[in-house]
Enzyme design. Structure first.
Site, mmCIF file in Angstrom:
data_model
loop_
_atom_site.group_PDB
_atom_site.id
_atom_site.type_symbol
_atom_site.label_atom_id
_atom_site.label_comp_id
_atom_site.label_asym_id
_atom_site.label_seq_id
_atom_site.Cartn_x
_atom_site.Cartn_y
_atom_site.Cartn_z
ATOM 1 N N ASP A 258 -9.815 2.979 2.755
ATOM 2 C CA ASP A 258 -9.841 2.373 4.098
ATOM 3 C C ASP A 258 -10.346 3.379 5.139
ATOM 4 O O ASP A 258 -11.158 3.038 6.006
ATOM 5 C CB ASP A 258 -8.434 1.920 4.522
ATOM 6 C CG ASP A 258 -7.965 0.689 3.757
ATOM 7 O OD1 ASP A 258 -8.815 -0.128 3.360
ATOM 8 O OD2 ASP A 258 -6.742 0.542 3.564
ATOM 9 N N LYS B 297 0.795 -1.239 0.000
ATOM 10 C CA LYS B 297 0.000 0.000 0.000
ATOM 11 C C LYS B 297 0.830 1.292 0.000
ATOM 12 O O LYS B 297 0.383 2.308 -0.527
ATOM 13 C CB LYS B 297 -0.940 0.025 1.209
ATOM 14 C CG LYS B 297 -2.083 -0.974 1.125
ATOM 15 C CD LYS B 297 -3.016 -0.798 2.311
ATOM 16 C CE LYS B 297 -4.056 -1.895 2.336
ATOM 17 N NZ LYS B 297 -5.015 -1.735 3.435
#
Ligand code: ATR
Length: 290
Positions: A110, A74
């Site tokens: 997220d 990520k």
């Protein structure tokens, strides 16, 4: 819908990735919405480092609509993108890439996914509240950012390795000048007095996951209107969540964040409202079949 020569590709890159619930969840959403696309999991190893670069270039080469990015890529993936959304820059992590006419744009769903599921499932709004985040890894970073952006007044980051909590706290202070942000060790002695005036406790570590030890947090020191949140979704009810329920507290389980971050990614790729219930049912079914 049967895949054909015009079916669009979407995927997830990670290592490990075979356990991911995202293919089940996203394919159910495409099917439900009549979108001719298929979502597949791709094992992109952490090493050699060139593997991620090659995988990302294949998004353009093969004309993917986009991908999700998961552990451990990520942060690293950012350098291979054409543009990164402001929120993802602030968090320092991208979990969703959209292929916009050959340009790769990175987002982080997220953080918003966490806040949206928390609001939807418990009615909790972080505005003006005191929160505790357990853990100081990637998940903690996105959630801590999201809570502060949503107006949390005080944020305590508790971590086994204090140094990591201090680094995260320093990074957040640069962005949120008016919030009170502190780092403490993951130790009941420190957590008990903090718990007394905290209204949200979030576990962002892998403690409580199947085969791992449980998180030991002084739940009895929390106010009766506190919300207990856990990002672990295997099992659906961790020991932490079960103890909070026994104590009569509101709880927020990990599956919610998973579904909402996926729903936001679906909306970025397709421009259509995600079928949240369909995605939740598909994720639950996939979890039960493991
Ligand atoms: P992620 O990106 O999923 O957050 P990570 O960056 O590896 O993963 O972070 C994992 C978090 O879980 C860290 O806060 C880690 O604590 P340390 O920084 O001390 O390593 C925490 N964690 C993992 N296993 C733990 C354990 N057995 N006890 C306490 N904390 C643990």
């Amino acid at each position: 819908m049967k895949p054909s020569s015009s079916t669009k590709l979407i995927g997830i890159f990670g290592d490990p990735v075979s356990h991911s619930l995202s293919p089940a969840m996203q394919n159910a959403a495409f099917e439900h919405m009549g979108i001719d696309a298929v979502y597949l999991a791709f094992h992109v190893p952490a090493r050699p480092a060139a593997a991620l670069k090659t995988a990302v270039s294949s998004i353009k080469a093969l004309g993917f609509m986009g991908v999700n990015i998961t552990v451990p890529h990520k942060e690293k993936v950012i350098e291979f993108l054409d543009h990164v959304d402001n929120e993802a820059v602030d968090i320092g992590a991208v979990n969703t890439i959209v292929n916009k006419a050959g340009k790769l744009i990175g987002y982080n769903t997220d953080a918003r996914g966490y806040i949206e599921s928390l609001r939807q499932e418990t009615g909790f709004s972080p505005q003006g509240k005191n929160a505790v985040v357990i853990g100081a890894g990637g998940a903690s970073r996105a959630i801590a950012f999201a809570l502060l952006k949503a107006g949390a007044k005080r944020l305590v980051i508790a971590n086994r390795t204090l140094r990591r909590a201090q680094t995260l706290s320093r990074d957040l202070k640069k962005r949120f000048l008016n919030a009170e942000i502190t780092a403490v060790p993951l130790d009941k002695k420190f957590l008990r007095p903090i718990a007394e005036d905290s209204l949200l406790i979030v576990n962002t570590t892998s403690l409580g996951m199947i085969n791992n030890e449980e998180l030991d947090f002084p739940l009895y020191s929390l106010p009766t209107d506190a919300v207990v949140s856990d990002i672990v979704y295997r099992p659906l009810d961790t020991g932490f969540i079960k103890k909070a329920l026994i104590r009569g507290l509101s709880v927020h389980r990990g599956l919610g964040m998973l579904v909402h971050q996926g729903a936001l990614a679906f909306e970025l790729w397709t421009g259509k409202k995600a079928p949240l219930d369909v995605m939740r049912m598909a994720a639950l079914k996939a979890l039960r079949n493991r």
